[in-house]
Scaffold this active site. Structure first.
Site, PDB file in Angstrom:
ATOM      1  N   ASP A  27      47.189  46.511  37.620  1.00  0.00           N
ATOM      2  CA  ASP A  27      46.366  45.246  37.839  1.00  0.00           C
ATOM      3  C   ASP A  27      47.288  44.405  38.733  1.00  0.00           C
ATOM      4  OD1 ASP A  27      44.780  43.258  37.642  1.00  0.00           O
ATOM      5  OD2 ASP A  27      45.301  42.463  35.679  1.00  0.00           O
ATOM      6  N   HIS A  42      44.060  46.105  41.423  1.00  0.00           N
ATOM      7  CA  HIS A  42      43.585  45.742  42.691  1.00  0.00           C
ATOM      8  C   HIS A  42      44.431  45.368  43.596  1.00  0.00           C
ATOM      9  CE1 HIS A  42      40.724  43.204  39.679  1.00  0.00           C
ATOM     10  NE2 HIS A  42      41.915  43.402  39.057  1.00  0.00           N
ATOM     11  N   GLU A  81      40.518  38.049  28.859  1.00  0.00           N
ATOM     12  CA  GLU A  81      42.026  37.915  29.323  1.00  0.00           C
ATOM     13  C   GLU A  81      42.629  36.172  28.937  1.00  0.00           C
ATOM     14  OE1 GLU A  81      41.981  38.628  34.221  1.00  0.00           O
ATOM     15  OE2 GLU A  81      43.732  38.526  33.260  1.00  0.00           O
ATOM     16  N   TYR A 116      36.143  44.584  44.691  1.00  0.00           N
ATOM     17  CA  TYR A 116      35.382  43.341  44.693  1.00  0.00           C
ATOM     18  C   TYR A 116      35.690  42.566  45.773  1.00  0.00           C
ATOM     19  CZ  TYR A 116      39.812  40.188  42.757  1.00  0.00           C
ATOM     20  OH  TYR A 116      40.609  39.634  42.558  1.00  0.00           O
ATOM     21  N   HIS A 130      32.520  42.195  37.204  1.00  0.00           N
ATOM     22  CA  HIS A 130      34.364  41.525  37.654  1.00  0.00           C
ATOM     23  C   HIS A 130      34.342  40.842  35.511  1.00  0.00           C
ATOM     24  CE1 HIS A 130      36.866  38.219  37.548  1.00  0.00           C
ATOM     25  NE2 HIS A 130      37.242  38.969  38.642  1.00  0.00           N
ATOM     26  N   HIS A 173      41.883  43.820  29.511  1.00  0.00           N
ATOM     27  CA  HIS A 173      43.031  43.281  28.799  1.00  0.00           C
ATOM     28  C   HIS A 173      42.207  43.492  27.520  1.00  0.00           C
ATOM     29  CE1 HIS A 173      44.738  41.980  32.256  1.00  0.00           C
ATOM     30  NE2 HIS A 173      43.199  41.683  33.103  1.00  0.00           N
ATOM     31  N   ARG A 228      31.766  35.495  33.230  1.00  0.00           N
ATOM     32  CA  ARG A 228      31.746  34.811  34.395  1.00  0.00           C
ATOM     33  C   ARG A 228      31.366  34.732  35.812  1.00  0.00           C
ATOM     34  NH1 ARG A 228      37.456  34.933  33.935  1.00  0.00           N
ATOM     35  NH2 ARG A 228      38.262  35.430  36.112  1.00  0.00           N
TER      36      ARG A 228
HETATM   37 ZN   LIG Z   1      42.101  42.660  37.181  1.00  0.00          ZN
END
Ligand SMILES: [Zn+2]
Length: 450
Positions: free
Chosen positions: A328, A69, A243, A129, A213, A277, A216
């Site tokens: 990450d 990210h 995660e 995102y 994503h 993860h 969730r």
């Molecule tokens: Zn991530």
């Protein structure tokens, strides 16, 4: 034809590096890889021309950072001092996300990707995102943020797979996105499809991919829409998975099953899918991932930083999941550190040594990562593959006296001296050829944090 003479090179399917290897490339592809057996003497028919660039140290294939990210780079050193957990870290991350627009994102991502180039990363998977403007209003070009990331990677000289991420809800029970999260949302999966369909990066260095994503953020009944788009377009699909134990608990409460089971039931798992993860899978989850040949992308330095825990890396690999690596949140950008952490974390957990061989760690950092990002023709020093070379010095304070096979347990990103991506030299003598990386990082981060 460009020629390099590597003091040592890590060739495919070798347990350790080979000395004195001539690597030749043309039009961005490796044309030939020839070990000069006998201490630099060329075998019959091979002429080592005087124009071969000598690469002292260990030359590896290109490293792939399978989970990034880019904007999280601005958080480095800002969230580490106090107490807190993943969720309090996330609040700080949202503050930075709220400040970004296509121009500031281009500047920040360009600097972050150039730092990756310095670290020997030739390809990045951007799990993207942050799609829309303030309050979730689309930009005039609804893919303006994606375009900024593609341009940033071009400036930095690395390849990119844009894993365009569906992020539709705030929790497993379908709560609406609020605050900064509204910038992530497309409304529903069909509108996500509409937007990503319209984005076609035309540069050779960038490809499309998809991401969910997490459980969730995408309602169960819409998972198949995202997975179907990836499948139809033949692109990789990535998903954050387990995660946090809280994600497992919430999924069980709402759906009566683990996140992995939910993904399996909606057609998300498979050989083109990578679970990022997979820190807290059950034994049944490990079997589901392995049997479907779903990859797992481990991000040990981030998992460490966020107090996530240690995933069952060896068990997942044994079950059939290819292991790749990602930086990450970019608390650290160093795939040597990520790679050895896979082994060292297993040691901490099991109090035994020797779970992953050095060659397996090299595979995770190179060919497996590229495959997870949809670049099946990269990550090996072999004829026909993309001409990516990463040279690590063996004469620094960290690496002097280290046998080449042990380099992954000794070197850091700072020991990378030479990086070639698709035949073009991006880093020479430890310097990025076009980006002043520290200055650009400083300025871009100041812009979004001050
Ligand atoms: Zn991530």
């Amino acid at each position: 034809m460009t020629r390099w003479l590597a003091e040592y090179a890590w060739l495919p399917d070798h347990a350790e590096p080979t000395p004195d290897v001539l690597i030749e490339a043309e039009a961005g592809r490796i044309a030939a890889v020839t070990p000069l057996v006998g201490g630099g003497a060329a075998p019959a028919g091979v002429e080592v021309l005087g124009d071969a660039v000598r690469l002292p140290g260990l030359t590896l294939p290109g490293l792939a950072n399978a989970h990034s990210h880019a904007f999280h780079r601005a958080l480095r050193g800002r969230t580490h001092g106090g107490r807190g957990d993943f969720w309090s870290w996330r609040d700080v991350m949202y503050d930075v996300a709220a400040r970004l627009d296509p121009d500031s994102y281009l500047a920040l991502a360009r600097a972050a990707y150039a730092e990756m180039a310095l670290a020997g990363i030739t390809c990045v998977g951007e799990f993207h995102y942050l799609h829309h403007g303030p309050e979730g209003r689309p930009y005039a070009d609804p893919n303006a943020m994606s375009a900024a990331l593609v341009e940033a990677a071009a400036h930095a000289g690395i390849r990119l797979t844009l894993l365009d991420t569906a992020y539709l809800t705030a929790s497993v029970d379908g709560a609406e996105l609020v605050g900064t999260q509204r910038r992530f949302g497309d409304g529903d999966a069909l509108r996500w499809v509409e937007r990503v369909d319209a984005f076609r990066p035309e540069n050779d260095h960038a490809r499309r991919g998809a991401a969910i994503h997490s459980v969730r953020a995408v309602p169960a009944e819409q998972l198949a829409t995202v997975a179907g788009w990836a499948d139809r377009n033949g692109v990789p699909l990535h998903v954050h998975l387990s995660e946090q134990p809280a994600e497992n608990d919430a999924c069980r409460a709402v759906h009566g099953c683990t996140p992995t089971r939910l993904l399996a039931d909606h057609g998300v798992l498979g050989p083109h899918t990578t679970a990022v993860h997979a820190t807290h899978p059950t034994s049944a989850d490990v079997a589901l991932l392995g049997d479907s040949r779903t990859g797992v992308c481990l991000c040990p330095t981030t998992e460490r930083d966020l107090a996530d825990g240690i995933g069952p890396a060896r068990r997942m690999a044994e079950a059939g999941s290819p292991v790749s690596l990602g930086s990450d949140s970019h608390a650290v950008v160093d795939l040597f550190e990520e790679a050895r952490a896979v082994e060292l974390d297993e040691r901490l957990r099991t109090r035994r040594r020797g779970h992953f061989s050095a060659a397996e760690l090299v595979t995770a950092a190179t060919v497996a990562g590229h495959a997870a990002l949809g670049w099946g023709d990269a990550g090996r020093l072999s004829a026909g593959d993309r001409a990516d070379l990463v040279t690590v010095r063996l004469d620094s304070a960290r690496t002097a006296g280290v046998p080449p096979v042990g380099a992954f347990f000794a070197a850091t990103a700072a020991d990378v001296t030479h990086v070639v991506v698709d035949g073009r030299t991006v880093v020479a003598d430890g310097r990025h050829r076009t980006v002043d990386v520290p200055a650009e990082l400083r300025d871009a981060i100041r812009e979004v944090t001050s």
